[in-house]
Write an enzyme that holds these catalytic residues in place. Structure first.
Site, PDB file in Angstrom:
ATOM      1  N   HIS A   8       0.816  -1.218   0.000  1.00  0.00           N
ATOM      2  CA  HIS A   8       0.000   0.000   0.000  1.00  0.00           C
ATOM      3  C   HIS A   8       0.845   1.262   0.000  1.00  0.00           C
ATOM      4  O   HIS A   8       2.027   1.245   0.328  1.00  0.00           O
ATOM      5  CB  HIS A   8      -0.994   0.023   1.169  1.00  0.00           C
ATOM      6  CG  HIS A   8      -0.377   0.095   2.536  1.00  0.00           C
ATOM      7  ND1 HIS A   8      -0.163  -1.007   3.327  1.00  0.00           N
ATOM      8  CD2 HIS A   8       0.045   1.146   3.272  1.00  0.00           C
ATOM      9  CE1 HIS A   8       0.354  -0.639   4.491  1.00  0.00           C
ATOM     10  NE2 HIS A   8       0.503   0.676   4.484  1.00  0.00           N
ATOM     11  N   HIS A  87       3.768   7.416   3.391  1.00  0.00           N
ATOM     12  CA  HIS A  87       4.708   6.300   3.425  1.00  0.00           C
ATOM     13  C   HIS A  87       4.355   5.288   2.336  1.00  0.00           C
ATOM     14  O   HIS A  87       3.286   5.361   1.729  1.00  0.00           O
ATOM     15  CB  HIS A  87       4.733   5.623   4.805  1.00  0.00           C
ATOM     16  CG  HIS A  87       3.467   4.906   5.177  1.00  0.00           C
ATOM     17  ND1 HIS A  87       2.433   5.518   5.859  1.00  0.00           N
ATOM     18  CD2 HIS A  87       3.052   3.632   4.963  1.00  0.00           C
ATOM     19  CE1 HIS A  87       1.461   4.636   6.053  1.00  0.00           C
ATOM     20  NE2 HIS A  87       1.806   3.489   5.512  1.00  0.00           N
ATOM     21  N   GLU A 136       7.464   1.404   5.183  1.00  0.00           N
ATOM     22  CA  GLU A 136       6.839   0.405   6.055  1.00  0.00           C
ATOM     23  C   GLU A 136       7.102  -0.974   5.460  1.00  0.00           C
ATOM     24  O   GLU A 136       6.968  -1.170   4.243  1.00  0.00           O
ATOM     25  CB  GLU A 136       5.325   0.652   6.140  1.00  0.00           C
ATOM     26  CG  GLU A 136       4.591  -0.368   6.995  1.00  0.00           C
ATOM     27  CD  GLU A 136       3.067  -0.116   7.010  1.00  0.00           C
ATOM     28  OE1 GLU A 136       2.617   0.966   6.570  1.00  0.00           O
ATOM     29  OE2 GLU A 136       2.346  -1.029   7.443  1.00  0.00           O
TER      30      GLU A 136
HETATM   31  C1  LIG Z   1      -2.522   2.098   9.730  1.00  0.00           C
HETATM   32  C2  LIG Z   1      -1.462   1.436  10.494  1.00  0.00           C
HETATM   33  C3  LIG Z   1      -0.128   1.228   9.820  1.00  0.00           C
HETATM   34  C4  LIG Z   1      -0.275   0.176   8.752  1.00  0.00           C
HETATM   35  O1  LIG Z   1      -0.584  -0.984   9.152  1.00  0.00           O
HETATM   36  O2  LIG Z   1      -0.133   0.400   7.566  1.00  0.00           O
HETATM   37  C5  LIG Z   1       0.455   2.518   9.331  1.00  0.00           C
HETATM   38  O3  LIG Z   1       0.798   2.758   8.234  1.00  0.00           O
HETATM   39  S1  LIG Z   1       0.630   3.719  10.575  1.00  0.00           S
HETATM   40  C6  LIG Z   1       1.417   5.101   9.800  1.00  0.00           C
HETATM   41  C7  LIG Z   1       1.797   6.076  10.841  1.00  0.00           C
HETATM   42  N1  LIG Z   1       2.880   5.606  11.660  1.00  0.00           N
HETATM   43  C8  LIG Z   1       4.158   6.005  11.477  1.00  0.00           C
HETATM   44  O4  LIG Z   1       4.464   6.811  10.608  1.00  0.00           O
HETATM   45  C9  LIG Z   1       5.162   5.401  12.423  1.00  0.00           C
HETATM   46  C10 LIG Z   1       6.588   5.654  11.973  1.00  0.00           C
HETATM   47  N2  LIG Z   1       6.905   7.068  11.938  1.00  0.00           N
HETATM   48  C11 LIG Z   1       7.680   7.648  12.877  1.00  0.00           C
HETATM   49  O5  LIG Z   1       8.178   6.983  13.774  1.00  0.00           O
HETATM   50  C12 LIG Z   1       7.866   9.147  12.788  1.00  0.00           C
HETATM   51  O6  LIG Z   1       6.864   9.743  12.018  1.00  0.00           O
HETATM   52  C13 LIG Z   1       9.268   9.539  12.171  1.00  0.00           C
HETATM   53  C14 LIG Z   1       9.406   9.049  10.728  1.00  0.00           C
HETATM   54  C15 LIG Z   1      10.424   8.989  13.035  1.00  0.00           C
HETATM   55  C16 LIG Z   1       9.352  11.074  12.171  1.00  0.00           C
HETATM   56  O7  LIG Z   1       9.100  11.498  13.488  1.00  0.00           O
HETATM   57  P1  LIG Z   1       9.870  12.753  14.133  1.00  0.00           P
HETATM   58  O8  LIG Z   1      11.336  12.596  13.987  1.00  0.00           O
HETATM   59  O9  LIG Z   1       9.344  12.976  15.486  1.00  0.00           O
HETATM   60  O10 LIG Z   1       9.307  13.895  13.196  1.00  0.00           O
HETATM   61  P2  LIG Z   1       9.996  15.116  12.502  1.00  0.00           P
HETATM   62  O11 LIG Z   1       8.917  15.941  11.930  1.00  0.00           O
HETATM   63  O12 LIG Z   1      10.967  15.769  13.458  1.00  0.00           O
HETATM   64  O13 LIG Z   1      10.813  14.452  11.301  1.00  0.00           O
HETATM   65  C17 LIG Z   1      12.210  14.287  11.241  1.00  0.00           C
HETATM   66  C18 LIG Z   1      12.620  14.419   9.777  1.00  0.00           C
HETATM   67  O14 LIG Z   1      12.017  13.367   9.013  1.00  0.00           O
HETATM   68  C19 LIG Z   1      11.162  13.922   8.001  1.00  0.00           C
HETATM   69  N3  LIG Z   1       9.953  13.098   7.903  1.00  0.00           N
HETATM   70  C20 LIG Z   1       9.068  12.855   8.890  1.00  0.00           C
HETATM   71  N4  LIG Z   1       8.065  12.097   8.454  1.00  0.00           N
HETATM   72  C21 LIG Z   1       8.338  11.850   7.140  1.00  0.00           C
HETATM   73  C22 LIG Z   1       7.641  11.124   6.136  1.00  0.00           C
HETATM   74  N5  LIG Z   1       6.474  10.507   6.382  1.00  0.00           N
HETATM   75  N6  LIG Z   1       8.191  11.044   4.911  1.00  0.00           N
HETATM   76  C23 LIG Z   1       9.377  11.670   4.624  1.00  0.00           C
HETATM   77  N7  LIG Z   1      10.090  12.400   5.558  1.00  0.00           N
HETATM   78  C24 LIG Z   1       9.543  12.482   6.784  1.00  0.00           C
HETATM   79  C25 LIG Z   1      10.828  15.318   8.489  1.00  0.00           C
HETATM   80  O15 LIG Z   1      10.463  16.154   7.432  1.00  0.00           O
HETATM   81  C26 LIG Z   1      12.120  15.736   9.175  1.00  0.00           C
HETATM   82  O16 LIG Z   1      13.035  16.147   8.187  1.00  0.00           O
HETATM   83  P3  LIG Z   1      13.796  17.560   8.299  1.00  0.00           P
HETATM   84  O17 LIG Z   1      12.734  18.604   8.339  1.00  0.00           O
HETATM   85  O18 LIG Z   1      14.665  17.605   7.077  1.00  0.00           O
HETATM   86  O19 LIG Z   1      14.578  17.475   9.575  1.00  0.00           O
HETATM   87 CO   LIG Z   2       0.765   1.805   6.315  1.00  0.00          CO
END
Ligand SMILES: CC[C@@H](C(=O)O)C(=O)SCCNC(=O)CCNC(=O)[C@H](O)C(C)(C)COP(=O)(O)OP(=O)(O)OC[C@H]1O[C@@H](n2cnc3c(N)ncnc32)[C@H](O)[C@@H]1OP(=O)(O)O
Ligand SMILES: [Co+2]
Length: 145
Positions: A8, A87, A136
């Site tokens: 997905h 994602h 993922e």
């Molecule tokens: C429905 C359930 C399940 C399934 O079965 O399919 C799912 O899909 S659940 C989906 C939601 N869950 C998750 O996303 C869990 C994993 N994600 C995380 O742990 C966090 O989101 C992260 C990726 C570690 C980011 O968290 P954090 O560090 O606290 O956030 P920041 O905003 O500080 O981000 C740091 C850095 O990373 C970039 N970033 C964040 N998210 C994404 C993204 N989705 N894609 C690309 N880049 C991302 C963010 O822009 C920051 O970059 P800089 O600004 O350059 O520092």
């Molecule tokens: Co998902």
């Protein structure tokens, strides 16, 4: 590790019901599942099933609305208020083998595998270690494909 099927594409939205209407009315989706809440990821979620070839199942769009502002999707929406692609999810036959593979390559695996929306174990790999793409990995459901 052997890369499996693209399961997905996760799409974040500030309004799940409006997104469902968009996929049905604008994109012509005919198979959209009932939304449900997955507490462990703090999301309300549903799937838009796209058709594959010859009647097979295609890739799903996973629509995600956060249930908490400080959740992963909530924080992402703060920076991307319109929503959009959040994602991408690939299947693997063995989740623990896949986790060991990414760890051996020095990729940041985000937490321990947990049960995802398809009922099998999933984990995420940090976007900064994956060419900017939050990735993922999910174990293929038994009996699928
Ligand atoms: C429905 C359930 C399940 C399934 O079965 O399919 C799912 O899909 S659940 C989906 C939601 N869950 C998750 O996303 C869990 C994993 N994600 C995380 O742990 C966090 O989101 C992260 C990726 C570690 C980011 O968290 P954090 O560090 O606290 O956030 P920041 O905003 O500080 O981000 C740091 C850095 O990373 C970039 N970033 C964040 N998210 C994404 C993204 N989705 N894609 C690309 N880049 C991302 C963010 O822009 C920051 O970059 P800089 O600004 O350059 O520092
Ligand atoms: Co998902």
């Amino acid at each position: 590790m052997k890369l499996g099927r693209l399961n997905h594409i996760g799409v974040a939205t500030p309004d799940l019901d409006a997104s469902i209407a968009f996929y049905r009315d604008v994109m012509g989706a005919t198979d959209v599942t009932e939304p449900f809440v997955l507490e462990s990821q703090q999301v309300r979620v549903c799937f838009v099933n796209t058709p594959g070839e010859n009647g097979t199942a295609g890739t799903q769009i996973e629509l995600l609305q956060p249930t908490a502002a400080d959740s992963a999707v909530g924080k992402w929406l703060e920076k991307n208020p319109l929503g959009g692609q959040h994602h991408i999810c690939y299947e693997v036959p063995d989740i623990l083998e896949a986790k060991a593979w990414f760890e051996k390559l020095g990729k940041r695996v985000l937490g321990e595998p947990r049960v995802g929306a398809h009922g099998t174990l999933i984990f995420f790999v940090h976007p900064k270690d994956m060419g900017g793409q939050l990735t993922e990995i999910m174990e293929t459901p038994k009996g699928a494909h």
